[in-house]
Motif scaffolding. Sequence first.
Motif, PDB file in Angstrom:
ATOM      1  N   THR A   7      -4.968   4.516   7.462  1.00 23.65           N
ATOM      2  CA  THR A   7      -6.182   5.277   7.782  1.00 23.65           C
ATOM      3  C   THR A   7      -6.076   5.898   9.166  1.00 23.65           C
ATOM      4  OG1 THR A   7      -7.583   3.900   6.373  1.00 23.65           O
ATOM      5  CG2 THR A   7      -8.684   5.131   8.127  1.00 23.65           C
TER       6      THR A   7
ATOM      7  N   GLN B 286      -2.221  -2.932   6.253  1.00 20.71           N
ATOM      8  CA  GLN B 286      -1.498  -1.726   5.835  1.00 20.71           C
ATOM      9  C   GLN B 286      -2.457  -0.553   5.669  1.00 20.71           C
ATOM     10  OE1 GLN B 286       1.410  -2.261   2.553  1.00 20.71           O
ATOM     11  NE2 GLN B 286       1.056  -4.460   2.807  1.00 20.71           N
ATOM     12  N   GLU B 287      -3.584  -0.800   4.985  1.00 15.46           N
ATOM     13  CA  GLU B 287      -4.547   0.272   4.742  1.00 15.46           C
ATOM     14  C   GLU B 287      -5.172   0.751   6.054  1.00 15.46           C
ATOM     15  OE1 GLU B 287      -5.045   1.936   2.189  1.00 15.46           O
ATOM     16  OE2 GLU B 287      -4.305   0.764   0.493  1.00 15.46           O
TER      17      GLU B 287
ATOM     18  N   TYR C 286       0.496   3.269   3.256  1.00 17.89           N
ATOM     19  CA  TYR C 286       1.287   2.743   4.369  1.00 17.89           C
ATOM     20  C   TYR C 286       2.782   2.961   4.119  1.00 17.89           C
ATOM     21  CZ  TYR C 286       3.774  -0.516   7.346  1.00 17.89           C
ATOM     22  OH  TYR C 286       4.671  -1.066   8.227  1.00 17.89           O
TER      23      TYR C 286
ATOM     24  N   SER D 148       0.849  -1.196   0.000  1.00 14.44           N
ATOM     25  CA  SER D 148       0.000   0.000   0.000  1.00 14.44           C
ATOM     26  C   SER D 148       0.879   1.238   0.000  1.00 14.44           C
ATOM     27  CB  SER D 148      -0.904   0.008   1.239  1.00 14.44           C
ATOM     28  OG  SER D 148      -1.388   1.314   1.508  1.00 14.44           O
TER      29      SER D 148
END
Length: 369
Positions: free
Chosen positions: A338, A333-334, A287, A284
């Motif tokens: 976030t 990772q996302e 990340y 990502s």
Amino acid sequence: MAEFKEFSIRELFDIVYGNGELTKAHIHAHPGPHPVFGASADPSKTAGSIDSFDFDADALSFVRIGYAGHVALRQAPFSVTCNVLVLKPKSEWAKAIHLRYFVPVISAAFRVVATGRFKEDGRQDYTQINQAMALAATISVPVDADGRPDLPAQMLLADRYDRLAGIRSNLSKTAEDLSALNFGLELRDVEVAEISLEEAFDVRKGVSTYTEKFALANVGSYPLYTAATRNVKPALINTFDHEVEALHYTTEGAHAGTVFHRPKHRFAISGHAGILTRKRADISYAYALREVSRVFAGEGFRWASNTPSKNKIRDLRLRFPVTADGAFDLVAQEAIATRMRKLDAQREATVDALQRLAKAEVIFDAVPA
């Protein structure tokens, strides 16, 4: 309790233009102990010191072009350049005027009447104020029972404005410190695997011919990313080299090693920067921005002495969350990215609130007991 009365500037002050002969060459040729003040928003900054002076009594000065209207208290003897005007108390009011009180009060009045270019947030970009505008501006002044300016009341209010200036300074410093704060990437309860930056990304340097001169001669619609890191809009040129999602990192400048996430679009990169494009789909970018920034910060990259060259960064170790079977966990990772974005948003909102408080217009309309 003192009453307040509205006065125009022309009722209390005379305006005197600065000395057009006080050029850099003149100042250099006539060194001496007496300060010359130019068109700077910094009240302590001088244009130099000379062997003569134009004003032998304390007065106020203000900038007439640029950051127009900034008022400063000037202690005699002093001189000012041609882009500065001086407010001298009229002789009949000289003993009833406390200049320190009038610095913030007149500054606020001048900001109202100044004309020119203003930024989106209302701050001055390039403004001006002429003699007529200044003389017509109105201010509120505490007065005694006879309607004359009340000197003791002005002195009390000047002390209050000084305390306010200290509060503003503290708020601005807190906002600056908070803005520079980088949140750590918390992975204590997350299983991770490490790989080298070279295993995770293709590393590509920018083009050295993309200079400021090139940008001016080749204006177009494609952004040219450089080593600029502080609120700088990229130049737009008529060519591009990349149409990808990537991490853009700086290799030169005061903040070498700064990393940005660039979504997919057409762009170019100067020779003072580079891009990282992922080699595998389970990475990502959101990340990776945090992880690469963390690792670069740990290397202490600096302008000239320790730049993030390809040879220096390719073996750096990056951490990525993994699933139970050791696969890169894109969902994790996302989720981490976030959370980091939310922290950034909270920080930016707090910084914005502190900056607005530091710049809020405050005019005292009562004399402290």
